[in-house]
Design a protein around this motif. Structure first.
Motif, short mmCIF file in Angstrom:
data_model
loop_
_atom_site.label_atom_id
_atom_site.label_comp_id
_atom_site.label_asym_id
_atom_site.label_seq_id
_atom_site.Cartn_x
_atom_site.Cartn_y
_atom_site.Cartn_z
N PHE A 1 0.84 -1.20 0.00
CA PHE A 1 0.00 0.00 0.00
C PHE A 1 0.88 1.26 0.00
O PHE A 1 0.65 2.19 -0.77
CB PHE A 1 -0.93 -0.01 1.22
N ILE A 2 1.88 1.27 0.87
CA ILE A 2 2.78 2.42 0.96
C ILE A 2 3.59 2.57 -0.33
O ILE A 2 3.78 3.68 -0.85
CB ILE A 2 3.71 2.28 2.17
N GLY B 1 -4.11 14.43 7.07
CA GLY B 1 -5.46 14.19 7.57
C GLY B 1 -6.37 13.63 6.49
O GLY B 1 -7.36 12.95 6.79
N THR B 2 -6.04 13.91 5.24
CA THR B 2 -6.81 13.38 4.12
C THR B 2 -6.87 11.86 4.17
O THR B 2 -7.93 11.25 3.96
CB THR B 2 -6.18 13.82 2.78
N TYR B 3 -5.73 11.24 4.45
CA TYR B 3 -5.69 9.77 4.53
C TYR B 3 -6.49 9.27 5.73
O TYR B 3 -7.17 8.25 5.66
CB TYR B 3 -4.23 9.30 4.63
N ILE B 4 -6.39 9.99 6.85
CA ILE B 4 -7.12 9.57 8.05
C ILE B 4 -8.62 9.57 7.80
O ILE B 4 -9.32 8.59 8.09
CB ILE B 4 -6.77 10.48 9.24
N PHE B 5 -9.13 10.65 7.22
CA PHE B 5 -10.57 10.74 6.97
C PHE B 5 -11.00 9.80 5.84
O PHE B 5 -12.13 9.30 5.86
CB PHE B 5 -10.97 12.18 6.67
N VAL C 1 -1.61 4.81 7.96
CA VAL C 1 -0.55 5.58 7.31
C VAL C 1 -0.70 7.07 7.61
O VAL C 1 0.29 7.76 7.89
CB VAL C 1 -0.57 5.34 5.78
N GLY C 2 -1.92 7.57 7.60
CA GLY C 2 -2.14 8.97 7.92
C GLY C 2 -1.73 9.32 9.34
O GLY C 2 -1.05 10.32 9.59
N THR C 3 -2.11 8.46 10.28
CA THR C 3 -1.79 8.70 11.70
C THR C 3 -0.29 8.62 11.97
O THR C 3 0.29 9.51 12.60
CB THR C 3 -2.54 7.69 12.59
N ALA D 1 5.26 11.00 12.51
CA ALA D 1 6.61 11.10 11.94
C ALA D 1 6.96 12.55 11.60
O ALA D 1 8.06 13.03 11.89
CB ALA D 1 6.72 10.21 10.70
N VAL D 2 6.02 13.25 10.98
CA VAL D 2 6.26 14.66 10.63
C VAL D 2 6.47 15.49 11.90
O VAL D 2 7.34 16.37 11.95
CB VAL D 2 5.08 15.22 9.81
#
Length: 213
Positions: free
Chosen positions: A4-5, A162-166, A183-185, A190-191
């Motif tokens: 996926f990543i 946040g786009t990935y989280i939602f 991945v979003g979280t 990481a950022v």
């Protein structure tokens, strides 16, 4: 997960950049605003109570509620996200800036005045450098807090991870729902860690060794 990543690595990298850019720009603007307000407060002490009350109330406002209030005014997209992140970023920096500026030894200010420094020169060369360690601590706190607010701002099509989280939350039960959310979280964390590491380096460069804790 790794597949996926791998399939989305360029998209993840771009969203990470957007997330970091949004937060760092908002914190930079918030620092200027907070320090300016703190300077006024130290000149007019009776405003401190009002500032503390506004700061305390501001921190109790849920980010979803603030975004909802901003939405009719600014619409979907970056402006709403930026204003929301900046609003929350100001609050911890403001508190620290007031404490830092008030903590400067008055005798040093008198000495600066005796050397012929005016108010602006004294502020730039004496008060701000001495207060900067405390202010900078507020900047670090603000940056970490803003990472989470920026993720929530994706609800109104703001940029970032946040786009990935939602996306994951809206696709619960789908094949990649967990991957998107995870991945979003993890990306936000990481950022945040990278940003804090860079801020630590910035602190070593901008804080005098003589006053560094």
């Amino acid at each position: 997960m790794w597949e996926f990543i791998g399939d989305r690595r360029s998209d993840i990298a771009f969203l990470s950049y957007q997330h970091a850019s949004l937060v760092l720009q908002a914190v930079l603007v918030a620092t200027v605003i907070a320090v300016a307000i703190a300077v006024v407060i130290t000149r007019v002490p009776r405003l401190q109570g009002l500032a503390n009350m506004v700061s305390a109330i501001g921190l109790t406002i849920p980010s979803f509620a603030l975004i909802g209030l901003l939405l009719p005014l600014l619409g979907l997209g970056v402006p709403t996200a930026f204003v929301a992140v900046t609003f929350y970023a100001v609050l911890p920096i403001l508190r620290n800036a007031v404490v830092g500026l008030q903590g400067v030894d008055p005798t040093l200010l008198e000495s600066a005045k005796g050397m012929g420094m005016n108010e602006l020169t004294s502020l730039m060369r004496v008060r701000l450098p001495l207060a900067w360690p405390v202010i900078f601590a507020g900047v670090r706190i603000s940056t970490q807090m803003s990472m989470g607010v920026a993720a929530i701002a994706a609800l109104v099509l703001g940029p970032g991870l946040g786009t990935y989280i939602f996306t994951g939350l809206t696709q619960i039960g789908g094949a990649n729902a967990l991957n998107y959310a995870l991945v979003g979280t993890v990306g936000v964390i990481a950022v945040a860690l990278v940003a804090d590491g860079l801020l630590l380096l910035l602190g070593r460069l901008t804080i005098s060794k003589g006053i560094r804790s």
